[in-house]
Design a protein around this motif. Sequence first.
Motif, mmCIF file in Angstrom:
data_model
loop_
_atom_site.group_PDB
_atom_site.id
_atom_site.type_symbol
_atom_site.label_atom_id
_atom_site.label_comp_id
_atom_site.label_asym_id
_atom_site.label_seq_id
_atom_site.Cartn_x
_atom_site.Cartn_y
_atom_site.Cartn_z
ATOM 1 N N ASN A 1 0.882 -1.179 0.000
ATOM 2 C CA ASN A 1 0.000 0.000 0.000
ATOM 3 C C ASN A 1 0.912 1.219 0.000
ATOM 4 N N PRO A 2 0.759 2.096 -0.996
ATOM 5 C CA PRO A 2 1.602 3.309 -0.985
ATOM 6 C C PRO A 2 1.457 4.016 0.362
ATOM 7 N N MET A 3 2.571 4.445 0.902
ATOM 8 C CA MET A 3 2.505 5.023 2.264
ATOM 9 C C MET A 3 3.343 6.286 2.304
ATOM 10 N N ASN A 4 2.889 7.286 3.052
ATOM 11 C CA ASN A 4 3.815 8.406 3.288
ATOM 12 C C ASN A 4 3.738 8.747 4.767
ATOM 13 N N MET A 5 4.675 8.226 5.467
ATOM 14 C CA MET A 5 4.748 8.452 6.923
ATOM 15 C C MET A 5 5.577 9.719 7.137
ATOM 16 N N VAL A 6 4.960 10.804 6.760
ATOM 17 C CA VAL A 6 5.750 12.034 6.756
ATOM 18 C C VAL A 6 5.012 13.066 7.615
ATOM 19 N N HIS A 7 5.753 13.810 8.362
ATOM 20 C CA HIS A 7 5.101 14.927 9.093
ATOM 21 C C HIS A 7 5.992 16.142 8.926
ATOM 22 N N GLN A 8 5.485 17.251 9.192
ATOM 23 C CA GLN A 8 6.139 18.575 9.006
ATOM 24 C C GLN A 8 6.943 18.593 7.715
ATOM 25 N N GLU A 9 6.214 18.308 6.621
ATOM 26 C CA GLU A 9 6.867 18.199 5.312
ATOM 27 C C GLU A 9 7.483 19.535 4.918
ATOM 28 N N ARG A 10 6.746 20.580 5.096
ATOM 29 C CA ARG A 10 7.224 21.890 4.594
ATOM 30 C C ARG A 10 8.528 22.267 5.280
ATOM 31 N N ILE A 11 8.501 22.141 6.619
ATOM 32 C CA ILE A 11 9.707 22.596 7.351
ATOM 33 C C ILE A 11 10.905 21.773 6.873
ATOM 34 N N ALA A 12 10.667 20.482 6.675
ATOM 35 C CA ALA A 12 11.800 19.627 6.312
ATOM 36 C C ALA A 12 12.385 20.052 4.969
ATOM 37 N N ILE A 13 11.472 20.292 4.001
ATOM 38 C CA ILE A 13 11.997 20.699 2.679
ATOM 39 C C ILE A 13 12.757 22.006 2.813
ATOM 40 N N GLY A 14 12.163 22.942 3.566
ATOM 41 C CA GLY A 14 12.839 24.228 3.751
ATOM 42 C C GLY A 14 14.216 24.045 4.352
ATOM 43 N N ALA A 15 14.284 23.257 5.440
ATOM 44 C CA ALA A 15 15.584 23.080 6.114
ATOM 45 C C ALA A 15 16.577 22.443 5.151
ATOM 46 N N GLY A 16 16.103 21.494 4.368
ATOM 47 C CA GLY A 16 17.010 20.815 3.435
ATOM 48 C C GLY A 16 17.585 21.798 2.440
ATOM 49 N N ILE A 17 16.700 22.612 1.888
ATOM 50 C CA ILE A 17 17.179 23.562 0.859
ATOM 51 C C ILE A 17 18.123 24.572 1.487
ATOM 52 N N VAL A 18 17.743 25.067 2.662
ATOM 53 C CA VAL A 18 18.613 26.070 3.320
ATOM 54 C C VAL A 18 19.987 25.448 3.560
ATOM 55 N N GLY A 19 19.973 24.205 4.062
ATOM 56 C CA GLY A 19 21.261 23.538 4.336
ATOM 57 C C GLY A 19 22.097 23.454 3.070
ATOM 58 N N PHE A 20 21.427 23.063 1.991
ATOM 59 C CA PHE A 20 22.167 22.918 0.734
ATOM 60 C C PHE A 20 22.715 24.263 0.276
ATOM 61 N N LEU A 21 21.873 25.296 0.400
ATOM 62 C CA LEU A 21 22.327 26.619 -0.109
ATOM 63 C C LEU A 21 23.517 27.121 0.690
ATOM 64 N N LEU B 1 23.955 15.984 -0.766
ATOM 65 C CA LEU B 1 23.655 14.798 0.047
ATOM 66 C C LEU B 1 23.224 15.210 1.455
ATOM 67 N N ILE B 2 23.941 16.198 2.019
ATOM 68 C CA ILE B 2 23.573 16.632 3.379
ATOM 69 C C ILE B 2 22.178 17.242 3.357
ATOM 70 N N GLY B 3 21.871 18.001 2.298
ATOM 71 C CA GLY B 3 20.529 18.604 2.219
ATOM 72 C C GLY B 3 19.459 17.527 2.197
ATOM 73 N N ILE B 4 19.667 16.505 1.353
ATOM 74 C CA ILE B 4 18.654 15.430 1.288
ATOM 75 C C ILE B 4 18.578 14.742 2.649
ATOM 76 N N GLY B 5 19.734 14.559 3.285
ATOM 77 C CA GLY B 5 19.738 13.885 4.601
ATOM 78 C C GLY B 5 18.940 14.695 5.606
ATOM 79 N N ILE B 6 19.130 16.011 5.615
ATOM 80 C CA ILE B 6 18.372 16.850 6.568
ATOM 81 C C ILE B 6 16.879 16.724 6.286
ATOM 82 N N TYR B 7 16.543 16.803 4.983
ATOM 83 C CA TYR B 7 15.108 16.658 4.644
ATOM 84 C C TYR B 7 14.597 15.328 5.174
ATOM 85 N N GLY B 8 15.367 14.264 4.903
ATOM 86 C CA GLY B 8 14.898 12.934 5.316
ATOM 87 C C GLY B 8 14.750 12.849 6.823
ATOM 88 N N ALA B 9 15.778 13.347 7.528
ATOM 89 C CA ALA B 9 15.740 13.192 8.998
ATOM 90 C C ALA B 9 14.558 13.959 9.575
#
Lengths: 208, 101, 308, 115, 438
Positions: free
Chosen positions: A87-107, B13-21
């Motif tokens: 069954n397709p599943m998405n056990m995800v919470h606070q999706e927006r914040i996570a994407i934001g943090a990921g992008i900020v980290g990358f930038l 990779l770190i960005g994807i890891g942060i998103y995942g975590a």
Amino acid sequence: MNHGIGIDITFLSLATLAVVTGWRVFRTDSMVRASFFLLVSFIAVGVIMILLAAEYLGVAMFFMMAVEMTVMALFMVMFMMNPAGLNPMNMVHQERIAIGAGIVGFLVLGAMALLAAFPDQPVSADLEPVRSLGNEMLGDSMLIFESAGIVLLTTMIGVVVLSSHRGRYGAAAVGSLPPGLEPGGDPAGKLEEDEEEESGGHQHHHHH
Amino acid sequence: MTLTTLLLLAAALIGIGIYGALSQQSFVMLMMGLELILNGVMLAAVAFWAFSGAGAPEGQLLTIIVMAVMAIEMAMGFALVVAVFRGKQADMTESLTGLKH
Amino acid sequence: MLLSELFLPVLMVMFMLTVGAYVVAVLDRLIAGAFGAPQAGRVWLAPMARGAWLMTQHANATEAPDWQAWRLAPALYLALAAIGLAVVPWSESLVATDLVTSVVLWGSVEALATVVIFLHGWSANALLALIGGYRYVALGLSYILISMFVLIGVALPAESLQFTQVVASQEALWNVIRQPLGLPLFLIVGLGMTFWGPLNLADSKDLAGGTASEISGPPRLVWDVARAAMLVAFSGVAASAFLGGWMGPWLPGPLWMAIKMLAVLLVLLLLGRVLPRIAPERCVTLMWVVLLPLSFIDLVWAGIGALL
Amino acid sequence: MELLTLLIVLLLSLGAGLLVQWLPMRHQPIATYPQRAPFLGGGTPDSHAWSRYHVRYYPMTLLLIAFEMEMMFMYPWAVVFVEKGMMAVMEMGMFLAILSVGIVYAWREGVFKWQ
Amino acid sequence: MAVNWLRKLASHKRAPVFPVLGKQGDKALRYLALSPEIELVDSPRHASVLLIAGEVPADRLEPLRRVHDQLPDPFTTLWFRNEPWPHLENVDRIDDLTDLPAALTKAHRELMTGQRDSGCRILSDRPPNPWKGEGDFGQGGEGMMGGVPYGRPMAMNMQEDISDGLTLDSLTFRLGPFFMAFPPGMAAEVTLQGDLVQSWETQLEPYPQRLDAVFFNARKHPVPIAEIELARARHHLQRLYHALHLAGLEALSLSSLRLAHGLSTSSTLDGLRRRLVRSGFFHLAAVGGGLLNTEQARQFGGPAARAAGLADDLRSHDAGYRRLGFSPVCQNGGGVSARWKQILDEVEQSLMLARQAERDEVYTNDVDCIETPRGPWDEQPPEDASAILDEILPGLEWGDALATIASLDIAAVADRGGGTQSPGESRAVQGGSGNVVK
């Protein structure tokens, strides 16, 4: 490092492989696929390390990550609700914040990579990576090496204490009941037995 | 294959890891995110060792220590998950509200 | 330069893969016959006939398998066998890939083999295959440590992790004599890696074929060829690590290598016929509590030997 | 250069394995549902085989990850062992002793038995 | 042209046969194990010929249809002493054991060269539960764990785990009457958590086994002890063949089967026993579990009881045996290894008694109670003991559980006269001296 065009092509393909499989890890439904995507991502990074003339680290990455990802796959299947993604599943919470943090980290890190000036001292071509690592480990930083051993021992003991149910005196929880509310009264354990049932994160519906 | 491209890859990779975590609800997937972050860190360490560290042996040792950290974090993480699951049949991060007042 | 540097090694590895798998199949039939299994028809034709039959048979499907992983697993196991063969040195110059850390690469081939066999059992989504896959991982995670201690013991006198150096270091004395415990422990690792004979926890009879209980036709052919090729790769590594690789009087290097690989193959196939299948719990305890300390002793022995 | 040979060997054998499986199956119809049911000696399963499989040796796997790190440290040690001589023996002896204490403790706690 | 070259080569392969055992089918299985041109496989996916050996009772026809449809194309069936289903065309029925291998090879060869087209599927092509286009995403599932994705529900029945406090999914399934590790005909509903057996419930008892004719004659009139002891030893050796085949000792199992076929008073067991002990069967193989307590052992009777230490054996009341100085031998383990040691001791004892009895022409004395290899037979023959499995198997690992089943002789003894020798199988198979093969 011989910077031939061949090296650059392999590097770019491995980089895209690592990033795509890293991204797929969190997008796929099946847990076993997720852990083996992560394994592919690690292997891609391992090959890049070999391209960077750090042979030992690259190949060590292969076998270390192969073992870890097998164990990761075992544990993910043990504890995740829908292990194979039927069954397709998405056990995800606070999706927006996570994407934001990921992008900020990358930038931030990307900006640092682009703007900062790092000393340009490439590794000499005739360096034998394994021998230099060996001398270093047995020479100057022997203390780090031995303390790593101690930390590994504490990990082993901690792991065994936390995870195994039966010690050498038999099952840890057998017959142990919390004391009664009033002295000699029936143990409190029985009362919270059913209450504990629903506090587990998800409802058990025993259907047959 | 210059230092900057390697660091950009590590940053990705770190960005994807942060998103995942941050985004995953279950413990085990959260640890997958941490593993990916450490993967990026290791790549950056080797990149610096190769380009601006003149092959200093400490660079390789740092990478092995990061690998040791990854192994220990994973072992202790799974041991904790087993202990929690044995107690409360829960593998969601939300359900652990024991410490909340 | 490109031709000889690249094309020849790849061709050599592919040739070794196919011929090796065929030789293993014929040897296995011969040993089975010697041990009293009823034999019919010509032994050298039997593997060909079996391959032809598997090619004409339809490939089976289960209800909801993980299709990509199920078809990929046998091919990955074949690829791992090929990489293992690429690392084996046939003479000073004749080696497909002479990585500085080829011993560690062989260690990672062993670890990845466990991943692939588990994937093969898991992705069929059938109970007997699942149990076979999980039982094998218990064995697969236990023999990795033994194999690495033994290989490190071999790398000590050679002062390098390169198979060509390891073979060169056996100039005076072969490792099978200098480190007596090494080869027996490494043979057990070989049996475990190809789940052959006593360590056949993955495709055993009490699971109706284990991970292979749900496959038929071409996927099963690739799985069996990969398993035989992995046995050949392992015997190549064992021959070069313990039996002095291409060294030997009179005969040319590669011929010596072939003879030693045949010897290791014979020993493995005989062990496969003589010993019963070990219960998984007993096997894990045996490997962690008996064989691991033995490999410690072998390592210390090799260390002292290297210092004398 | 070796890496390129390895890569080609990998791709070639992987491709051969997939091709041998894919070519004959191109024009074969997919099996009927009764044929695709898992083989249980004629019996039927209640559910999918994929489930939260209770791995009975999970403490052993956790112990292995910690012990695996030892391998990482021992390979470089093996390369410089002869140069360093007796000091290397002492150092690695101590390292091995520390980690074998962990294994003896785990054995006594019954980690290698089916939980 | 290339296709039939491949098929011509494929027809030279030893016929891959998946045997499905009906009543008295295990005799055919043992005969085929020794024939060189047949390869007995352990899963229908690995076979091209499905052999239905012996008459399959009505309650096992549904599983038979399921197994029949699980063979991949091209496949065919062959019926041995069993009436083929009407709607199967050009399917032959064989009655004589000796030309069974030739028929199987002919079937495989015809299949490969195209003279015989592949069998057709009997069951209709419908998934266990309709799932296409239903549910949240069109694959029949609802939410995370609900619905019937791709036709089957998800495993979600978490029962309390018996040995480790961690409760995870347990898998319930029926292990069919044609599972080759089981005694012929037995079916059970098994619940596994991981590879540990949570619960075991035998649903179909194994077919009652028809012992050697000499045991039935012994109920009517005194019988030469040599003959009855040889029949006992043969029965034990045939069970040893099955267990060793399951444990992966192929060579030893075939030599025990050959010993059983050519059994005579001059044959000895110590060669086989030495090789078995040297192969480490009693230490390495799955011989740990399956402990019978005294009450279960008494209920089981026969060699299993003597392996658990109860030294009761009806032969010790028989005057003939007393004259030969017979005393029951027993172990005190009660586990799988103790039972196999007991079986080996009893075979050696039987051979020694047979030699002595043949020399001094001793006959059995009393008729009403005799000791069969399955258990004591006083008023009525030893009946089925598969209920005991439901008690001793939970808690065992999968390999241990199957080794326990192989070590116990569970099937009841059919009390109908075994005297009527079905035609064509009386003489020995391979050169053995002229004594009777069951």
